[in-house]
Design a protein around this motif. Sequence first.
Motif, PDB file in Angstrom:
ATOM      1  N   GLU A 169      -3.544  17.989   1.678  1.00  0.00           N
ATOM      2  CA  GLU A 169      -2.256  18.416   1.136  1.00  0.00           C
ATOM      3  C   GLU A 169      -2.245  18.188  -0.370  1.00  0.00           C
ATOM      4  O   GLU A 169      -2.668  17.141  -0.835  1.00  0.00           O
ATOM      5  CB  GLU A 169      -1.114  17.585   1.746  1.00  0.00           C
ATOM      6  CG  GLU A 169      -0.905  17.780   3.230  1.00  0.00           C
ATOM      7  CD  GLU A 169      -0.102  19.018   3.562  1.00  0.00           C
ATOM      8  OE1 GLU A 169       0.352  19.702   2.624  1.00  0.00           O
ATOM      9  OE2 GLU A 169       0.043  19.304   4.755  1.00  0.00           O
ATOM     10  N   GLY A 181       8.649  10.998  -1.589  1.00  0.00           N
ATOM     11  CA  GLY A 181       7.807  12.078  -1.040  1.00  0.00           C
ATOM     12  C   GLY A 181       7.105  11.710   0.260  1.00  0.00           C
ATOM     13  O   GLY A 181       6.745  12.592   1.039  1.00  0.00           O
ATOM     14  N   ALA A 182       6.943  10.436   0.510  1.00  0.00           N
ATOM     15  CA  ALA A 182       6.219  10.023   1.710  1.00  0.00           C
ATOM     16  C   ALA A 182       7.138   9.674   2.876  1.00  0.00           C
ATOM     17  O   ALA A 182       6.668   9.268   3.938  1.00  0.00           O
ATOM     18  CB  ALA A 182       5.342   8.812   1.382  1.00  0.00           C
ATOM     19  N   THR A 234       1.615   7.587   5.777  1.00  0.00           N
ATOM     20  CA  THR A 234       1.155   7.326   4.409  1.00  0.00           C
ATOM     21  C   THR A 234       0.671   5.886   4.285  1.00  0.00           C
ATOM     22  O   THR A 234      -0.377   5.624   3.686  1.00  0.00           O
ATOM     23  CB  THR A 234       2.303   7.595   3.408  1.00  0.00           C
ATOM     24  OG1 THR A 234       2.874   8.861   3.717  1.00  0.00           O
ATOM     25  CG2 THR A 234       1.797   7.598   1.983  1.00  0.00           C
ATOM     26  N   SER A 289      -0.643  12.575   7.465  1.00  0.00           N
ATOM     27  CA  SER A 289      -0.919  12.480   6.025  1.00  0.00           C
ATOM     28  C   SER A 289      -2.405  12.706   5.855  1.00  0.00           C
ATOM     29  O   SER A 289      -3.199  12.071   6.542  1.00  0.00           O
ATOM     30  CB  SER A 289      -0.606  11.081   5.501  1.00  0.00           C
ATOM     31  OG  SER A 289       0.767  10.934   5.314  1.00  0.00           O
ATOM     32  N   ILE A 296       1.550  15.310  -9.457  1.00  0.00           N
ATOM     33  CA  ILE A 296       1.451  15.666  -8.041  1.00  0.00           C
ATOM     34  C   ILE A 296       2.679  16.449  -7.601  1.00  0.00           C
ATOM     35  O   ILE A 296       3.801  16.046  -7.872  1.00  0.00           O
ATOM     36  CB  ILE A 296       1.259  14.398  -7.190  1.00  0.00           C
ATOM     37  CG1 ILE A 296      -0.147  13.879  -7.425  1.00  0.00           C
ATOM     38  CG2 ILE A 296       1.501  14.659  -5.711  1.00  0.00           C
ATOM     39  CD1 ILE A 296      -0.372  12.490  -6.935  1.00  0.00           C
ATOM     40  N   ALA A 302       0.859  -1.207   0.000  1.00  0.00           N
ATOM     41  CA  ALA A 302       0.000   0.000   0.000  1.00  0.00           C
ATOM     42  C   ALA A 302       0.882   1.239   0.000  1.00  0.00           C
ATOM     43  O   ALA A 302       0.599   2.240  -0.658  1.00  0.00           O
ATOM     44  CB  ALA A 302      -0.922  -0.003   1.206  1.00  0.00           C
ATOM     45  N   PHE A 303       1.970   1.179   0.765  1.00  0.00           N
ATOM     46  CA  PHE A 303       3.030   2.183   0.696  1.00  0.00           C
ATOM     47  C   PHE A 303       4.073   1.596  -0.245  1.00  0.00           C
ATOM     48  O   PHE A 303       4.509   0.463  -0.066  1.00  0.00           O
ATOM     49  CB  PHE A 303       3.626   2.393   2.089  1.00  0.00           C
ATOM     50  CG  PHE A 303       4.864   3.259   2.108  1.00  0.00           C
ATOM     51  CD1 PHE A 303       4.777   4.599   2.410  1.00  0.00           C
ATOM     52  CD2 PHE A 303       6.121   2.720   1.817  1.00  0.00           C
ATOM     53  CE1 PHE A 303       5.908   5.403   2.429  1.00  0.00           C
ATOM     54  CE2 PHE A 303       7.259   3.517   1.819  1.00  0.00           C
ATOM     55  CZ  PHE A 303       7.146   4.856   2.126  1.00  0.00           C
ATOM     56  N   ASP A 304       4.446   2.350  -1.282  1.00  0.00           N
ATOM     57  CA  ASP A 304       5.403   1.811  -2.243  1.00  0.00           C
ATOM     58  C   ASP A 304       6.301   2.925  -2.778  1.00  0.00           C
ATOM     59  O   ASP A 304       5.817   3.856  -3.427  1.00  0.00           O
ATOM     60  CB  ASP A 304       4.653   1.125  -3.397  1.00  0.00           C
ATOM     61  CG  ASP A 304       5.585   0.304  -4.281  1.00  0.00           C
ATOM     62  OD1 ASP A 304       6.715   0.774  -4.535  1.00  0.00           O
ATOM     63  OD2 ASP A 304       5.189  -0.789  -4.713  1.00  0.00           O
ATOM     64  N   LYS A 354      10.888  13.709   4.087  1.00  0.00           N
ATOM     65  CA  LYS A 354      10.771  14.814   5.062  1.00  0.00           C
ATOM     66  C   LYS A 354      10.989  14.286   6.477  1.00  0.00           C
ATOM     67  O   LYS A 354      11.570  14.957   7.317  1.00  0.00           O
ATOM     68  CB  LYS A 354       9.408  15.494   4.940  1.00  0.00           C
ATOM     69  CG  LYS A 354       9.297  16.380   3.708  1.00  0.00           C
ATOM     70  CD  LYS A 354       8.238  17.449   3.871  1.00  0.00           C
ATOM     71  CE  LYS A 354       6.843  16.891   3.894  1.00  0.00           C
ATOM     72  NZ  LYS A 354       6.325  16.463   2.604  1.00  0.00           N
ATOM     73  N   ASP A 410      10.037   7.464  -5.739  1.00  0.00           N
ATOM     74  CA  ASP A 410       9.598   8.759  -5.220  1.00  0.00           C
ATOM     75  C   ASP A 410       9.551   8.639  -3.706  1.00  0.00           C
ATOM     76  O   ASP A 410       8.831   7.794  -3.167  1.00  0.00           O
ATOM     77  CB  ASP A 410       8.213   9.110  -5.782  1.00  0.00           C
ATOM     78  CG  ASP A 410       7.618  10.313  -5.074  1.00  0.00           C
ATOM     79  OD1 ASP A 410       8.402  11.184  -4.661  1.00  0.00           O
ATOM     80  OD2 ASP A 410       6.390  10.373  -4.909  1.00  0.00           O
ATOM     81  N   LEU A 453      -1.701   8.006  -3.398  1.00  0.00           N
ATOM     82  CA  LEU A 453      -2.236   7.210  -4.493  1.00  0.00           C
ATOM     83  C   LEU A 453      -2.340   5.739  -4.113  1.00  0.00           C
ATOM     84  O   LEU A 453      -1.445   5.187  -3.456  1.00  0.00           O
ATOM     85  CB  LEU A 453      -1.347   7.379  -5.722  1.00  0.00           C
ATOM     86  CG  LEU A 453      -1.243   8.835  -6.195  1.00  0.00           C
ATOM     87  CD1 LEU A 453      -0.175   8.975  -7.277  1.00  0.00           C
ATOM     88  CD2 LEU A 453      -2.584   9.356  -6.687  1.00  0.00           C
ATOM     89  N   HIS A 457      -3.162  13.574  -2.942  1.00  0.00           N
ATOM     90  CA  HIS A 457      -1.846  13.099  -3.390  1.00  0.00           C
ATOM     91  C   HIS A 457      -1.390  11.738  -2.868  1.00  0.00           C
ATOM     92  O   HIS A 457      -0.275  11.322  -3.129  1.00  0.00           O
ATOM     93  CB  HIS A 457      -0.814  14.153  -3.028  1.00  0.00           C
ATOM     94  CG  HIS A 457      -0.521  14.219  -1.549  1.00  0.00           C
ATOM     95  ND1 HIS A 457      -1.493  14.125  -0.600  1.00  0.00           N
ATOM     96  CD2 HIS A 457       0.633  14.348  -0.887  1.00  0.00           C
ATOM     97  CE1 HIS A 457      -0.939  14.208   0.578  1.00  0.00           C
ATOM     98  NE2 HIS A 457       0.348  14.338   0.452  1.00  0.00           N
ATOM     99  N   VAL A 505       6.363   4.396  -6.546  1.00  0.00           N
ATOM    100  CA  VAL A 505       5.114   5.014  -7.015  1.00  0.00           C
ATOM    101  C   VAL A 505       5.386   6.150  -8.022  1.00  0.00           C
ATOM    102  O   VAL A 505       4.456   6.745  -8.569  1.00  0.00           O
ATOM    103  CB  VAL A 505       4.303   5.494  -5.761  1.00  0.00           C
ATOM    104  CG1 VAL A 505       4.907   6.764  -5.181  1.00  0.00           C
ATOM    105  CG2 VAL A 505       2.834   5.650  -6.055  1.00  0.00           C
ATOM    106  N   ASP A 527       6.663   9.209   9.245  1.00  0.00           N
ATOM    107  CA  ASP A 527       6.290   9.709   7.923  1.00  0.00           C
ATOM    108  C   ASP A 527       5.827   8.547   7.030  1.00  0.00           C
ATOM    109  O   ASP A 527       4.733   8.577   6.459  1.00  0.00           O
ATOM    110  CB  ASP A 527       7.495  10.428   7.296  1.00  0.00           C
ATOM    111  CG  ASP A 527       7.110  11.259   6.091  1.00  0.00           C
ATOM    112  OD1 ASP A 527       5.904  11.343   5.772  1.00  0.00           O
ATOM    113  OD2 ASP A 527       8.010  11.827   5.447  1.00  0.00           O
TER     114      ASP A 527
END
Length: 356
Positions: free
Chosen positions: A257, A172-173, A301, A253, A126, A112-114, A176, A170, A271, A269, A117, A297
């Motif tokens: 955003e 992004g999740a 997500t 999350s 995005i 589900a988190f990948d 940060k 990516d 997905l 954002h 992506v 983080d």
Amino acid sequence: MYRLFLLPFFAFLCLSCFREVPAQWESVLGTVCGVNLFEGGTKAEYDAVFAEFRRVEGIMAFTPASSGPKGEGATALDLINQNAGIRPVQAPEELLDVLERACYYAELSAGAFDPTVGPLVRLWGIGGESPRLPSAAGIQEALDLVDWKDLLIDRKAGTAFLRRRGQALDLGAIAKGYAADRAAAIIREKTGLPGVFRLPVKRRAIIDLGGNIFALGERRGRKNWRIGIQDPLRERGVYLGVLELKDKSVVTSGVYERVFEEGGRRYHHILSTRDGYPVWNGLLSVTIIADSSTDADALSTAAFALGLEKGLALVESLPDTEAIFVREDRAVVVSSGTLFKLLDDGDYRLVSVTAP
Ligand code: ADP
Ligand code: MG
């Protein structure tokens, strides 16, 4: 009597505020980052923290636009993406660490988190200037490229490789969170007050990377920090409740955003790696509380993408990890061990779950 008591107290406060530099804000890592170092903060230390944010950005940002024909402006992550299906690429050790951590959460969340992506993020635009609703065929094509099992990390060689052409990482999740952890490490290293006396003090700081928060140490007087949790349906800065904690990271999350509208529908954002569309599962936001911001983080997500039931089960299976799920029907579900209070004037209702 009261005043006599307070006066020396204020004199002490002023002394300890000597050379204190106010909180600093900068745009970096695709968001507005704020740091407050309170009494220990010097300009040099603020500079070191923001330089670290820019350094992490220079390694982990996903910048398809800035990587020109010769790869100028490309981050280490971009180089791995540009060489997908071609060759393994040397990568800084810390990037391999974060990629491994990302794969760990990909496995825990059954994909589900990948972190692969990227093709979908690119297709939806995005984080870019013109996000758009892609064609169903385009989504399917991008979705076929998403599979974290195609990421090969070779620790000995110090390389990372995406097996198939067109695949893209990516972070992004999770990036940060990593940057917040790096900032916390820099601040914790310096334990004394600046200046001649270098009084040993326990450090405290608030690091806020666009809602990705590290509340380091504790509030003055050994008190808990009070962190506002954004109401996902109201404007930024309007909280639905307050969380109390010490020395923890808090990451949210949510559907608020990076949102855009097309054809009367709102798209956000996070997905789904199942259908390639923004995740719609009745959740508005997920907040994770953990010792590491990298973990919080990724988990925020992951838990969002998994949905309430599976997300909560995942959180409850992890030590020292708590969560707040906000549902569309205004139920706020908090895991056991969360010191969270709803604000009175809101129209949410609290559902606490106890440990299994
Ligand atoms: P924010 O960027 O607002 O802090 P998140 O930490 O939830 O929010 O990360 C969302 C970002 O992660 C997206 O902008 C995108 O870059 C990436 N992403 C989107 N969907 C997924 C997913 N299913 N797995 C991993 N990363 C994702
Ligand atoms: Mg996240």
